[in-house]
Structures are given as structure tokens and as C-alpha cells.
Design a protein around this motif. Sequence first.
Motif, PDB file in Angstrom:
ATOM      1  N   GLY A 153       0.781  -1.222   0.000  1.00  0.00           N
ATOM      2  CA  GLY A 153       0.000   0.000   0.000  1.00  0.00           C
ATOM      3  C   GLY A 153       0.812   1.271   0.000  1.00  0.00           C
ATOM      4  O   GLY A 153       0.259   2.364  -0.170  1.00  0.00           O
TER       5      GLY A 153
ATOM      6  N   SER B 276       2.090   1.979  -4.955  1.00  0.00           N
ATOM      7  CA  SER B 276       0.901   1.455  -5.619  1.00  0.00           C
ATOM      8  C   SER B 276       1.265   0.512  -6.762  1.00  0.00           C
ATOM      9  O   SER B 276       2.201   0.775  -7.524  1.00  0.00           O
ATOM     10  CB  SER B 276       0.050   2.606  -6.161  1.00  0.00           C
ATOM     11  N   ASP B 277       0.503  -0.550  -6.876  1.00  0.00           N
ATOM     12  CA  ASP B 277       0.731  -1.530  -7.926  1.00  0.00           C
ATOM     13  C   ASP B 277       0.615  -0.870  -9.300  1.00  0.00           C
ATOM     14  O   ASP B 277      -0.369  -0.185  -9.585  1.00  0.00           O
ATOM     15  CB  ASP B 277      -0.301  -2.656  -7.799  1.00  0.00           C
TER      16      ASP B 277
ATOM     17  N   GLY C  79       2.339   7.017  -7.531  1.00  0.00           N
ATOM     18  CA  GLY C  79       2.249   5.781  -6.752  1.00  0.00           C
ATOM     19  C   GLY C  79       3.354   5.581  -5.742  1.00  0.00           C
ATOM     20  O   GLY C  79       3.393   4.563  -5.046  1.00  0.00           O
TER      21      GLY C  79
ATOM     22  N   ASN D 274      -2.472   2.868   0.847  1.00  0.00           N
ATOM     23  CA  ASN D 274      -3.633   2.842  -0.036  1.00  0.00           C
ATOM     24  C   ASN D 274      -4.288   1.470   0.072  1.00  0.00           C
ATOM     25  O   ASN D 274      -3.869   0.505  -0.571  1.00  0.00           O
ATOM     26  CB  ASN D 274      -3.203   3.122  -1.477  1.00  0.00           C
TER      27      ASN D 274
ATOM     28  N   ASP E 193      -5.335  -0.592  -3.033  1.00  0.00           N
ATOM     29  CA  ASP E 193      -4.370  -1.187  -3.952  1.00  0.00           C
ATOM     30  C   ASP E 193      -4.729  -2.656  -4.174  1.00  0.00           C
ATOM     31  O   ASP E 193      -5.041  -3.378  -3.220  1.00  0.00           O
ATOM     32  CB  ASP E 193      -2.965  -1.066  -3.343  1.00  0.00           C
TER      33      ASP E 193
END
Length: 394
Positions: free
Chosen positions: A63, A66-67, A75, A96, A99
Motif C-alpha cells: 500500500g 501502488s501496484d 504511486g 492505499n 491497492d
Amino acid sequence: MVIKNVKIVTMTGRDYENGFVRFDNKITEIGDMNDFSPMIEEEIDGTGKTLYPGFVDAHCHLGMWSDGLSMQLEGDDGNESTDPSTPHLRAIDSINAMDKCFADAVSAGVTSVCTGVGSANPIGGSFALIKTAGSVRVDKLIVKNPVAIKFALGENPKNTYNDRDETPITRMATAAIIREQLRKALRYKDDLDEYSSKKGTDDEVSKPDFDAKCEALLPLFDKENKLKAHFHCHRADDIFTAIRIAKEFDLDYVLIHCTDGGIVADELAEDQPAVVLGPLFGDRGKPELAHHDISTPKTLFEHGIKFAVCTDHPETPIQYLPLTATLAVRGGLSREEALKAITINAAEILGAADRIGSIEVGKDADFSLFSADPLDITVTPETVFVNGTIAYRK
């Protein structure tokens, strides 16, 4: 709800070949099927399956990057590499929970993760222990927050600030920054204690000005309930620097990564530190990883050192936490100890064994049903429960 007719691997030393687990959000009863008393409740028949505790990743950055966006500004929320000392930063403000890697974690039976800041700064900020399912609001996922303050030694801070021609660019300066901030926090604590003890007396002194960095570090010195200090360290000299600083300030510390741990295990045995190894899956992609070896878990076990293994997600994707345990087995560790490294050992090292890490009455109802060995690379869970709710079903 109850799962019955199931083999139960509790990670407490007592397993059940044919048992049942009754639960709501917590585990309320465990027993052998010979002692099972039917009730009006939802039942799941676990015939032919085995129930394991939810897996725990003791160190990752889920998180925080970000992926699919980890290399882009949008991200990348894991490193505030503008100041080498940022203990007041809180991972919880960057995580996040939407995610998609949270779903990847649950699909592999990973139900709890210790996630937080990266290792750009000598003092990076706090880590949080959270569940991987249950809400898209991270506040509702918290098991323990903060769970640790992150410190980093060696190559990462050096590289970060060398590129900017700022301190620290040596290991000496990295350690000095950590010591300086810890010493400031202790002085701040003394000033607060003096203010509290003299308040309302003839000797009353002024309350010290609020210092966010020092405030964040105060729990490290709480004699009743110390916050843990997590030291990022790969190379042997950095490992010993972490121990040196921890002893100097009487910190409750954990060695994170500890790549050279296997080659200095005799020395580590003198101190018996808690260790989070990993990621075990990957190449020797930087100088500090020169001694990376999947036999390190076995070596630490033989020296009586408690350890967990981690993914360091996104270094190794979170869903491959069981694979890291499998690699430890390939390196000579027993299957039982490998499972401990992603369940009860991880929970104990994080100070959360009262809630997660094993199947015991009173603990969170986090577990997974498997039809085959979870350390088989081809195997994934049939059903995963988080806080007693089905979070994933194959």
C-alpha cells in the motif's frame, strides 16, 4: 460459524487430526470432533482439508507503493527523501488500502502485514500492523499502530543522499544522525518529566516547545510498553551497528533483512536478537546482498535465534510469502519452522501474538483452508477468513 471435520494446524504445538473451530470475529472454541456438540449455526465441512492460521508478513511496504505506479510520483509514497530524520511520519497516512495487491495477499492466505516506510532515511517513520481485508478504509484494518519506528543503515541512505551531495554519505554519518535524534528525544523526555514533576510548585518550569520528531520517538523509551525499533541492515557491520545503537539507548529492536546473519550467526547468538529475514526470493542485486543465501534461516535456527521471513513487497510480491517459507525449507529449514516464520514467530516478533499468528481461543478468526500443502508452490487456499468473515474463496 463452525468449520468441522478438518485437520487443524494451530502453531501452538497441539494439532487436531479431525477437529472443529467455532468462531465469530474471534475464535471461541477449538476441539476434537469427538467432543463436537452441534448448534444452530452456519457449518462448513472441512473434510479432506487442513486449516492453518492466517499468514503474517512481518515486513513489507504493501500500500505504500501502488501496484503498477511504483516508479511514478503518483504511486510512490514510501520514502520522504528530503530529510534524513523523519520519525514523525506515519505509514498509516500513506497506505492505499484499495491497492489491488491487498487482494493478492488475501488470495494467498496472507491476512496480516507489517507495512511502512522505505529505507531512504536513517530514521524513516512508523510502521503499522494491519489486516489485508475487511475495509477499504485503512483505519478499520489496524491491528497495532504504530508497531515500530523504522531506522535504516548502510547502502540505501548513503545512495539517497550521495546523489544529492548531502549528509549522510557515509555509514558514520548515518549512525550519527540516528544517535543525535535519539539523544534529542531523550533530552525532550527529561524536560517533559521535569515540567510534569514541578508543575504547580514553587520550582515550576516552562513546558518544552512541542517537537513532533521527539514526540514520535518517546514510545521507544516507555519502560512499560516499549515501541519496537526496526533496523534495516544487510551487511554484517550494519547489523552490529544496529545492535550497538540499540544497546546504547536500551531499545527493543528487530533486525530487518539481516542478509549476512548466516555468516555471523555465532556472534548474533550472543545477543539473541529478533530477526526478520528476506526477501529470500531474488538475486544479489546490490553489493549488500553478496551473501544472500536461502540457507540463512536454517543457520539462525541452529543458533537459537528467533526469526520470521518476509516478502519486502513489492521486492517480492506479497502473494509469494508462502514461497519464501518454501525457499527456507529448500535451504535446509524444517517445514514446521518455516510455517512458524510466517505465522506465530512473525506475530511474536511484532508484539501481536495475543491476536494473530496461531489458532487459539480468543484470537482473531484469521485462517485459511487448504486442500494440499501450503508450502507447495502450486497450491493456493480454498477459502480465507479474516476476522471471521470469508475474504476469499477459490
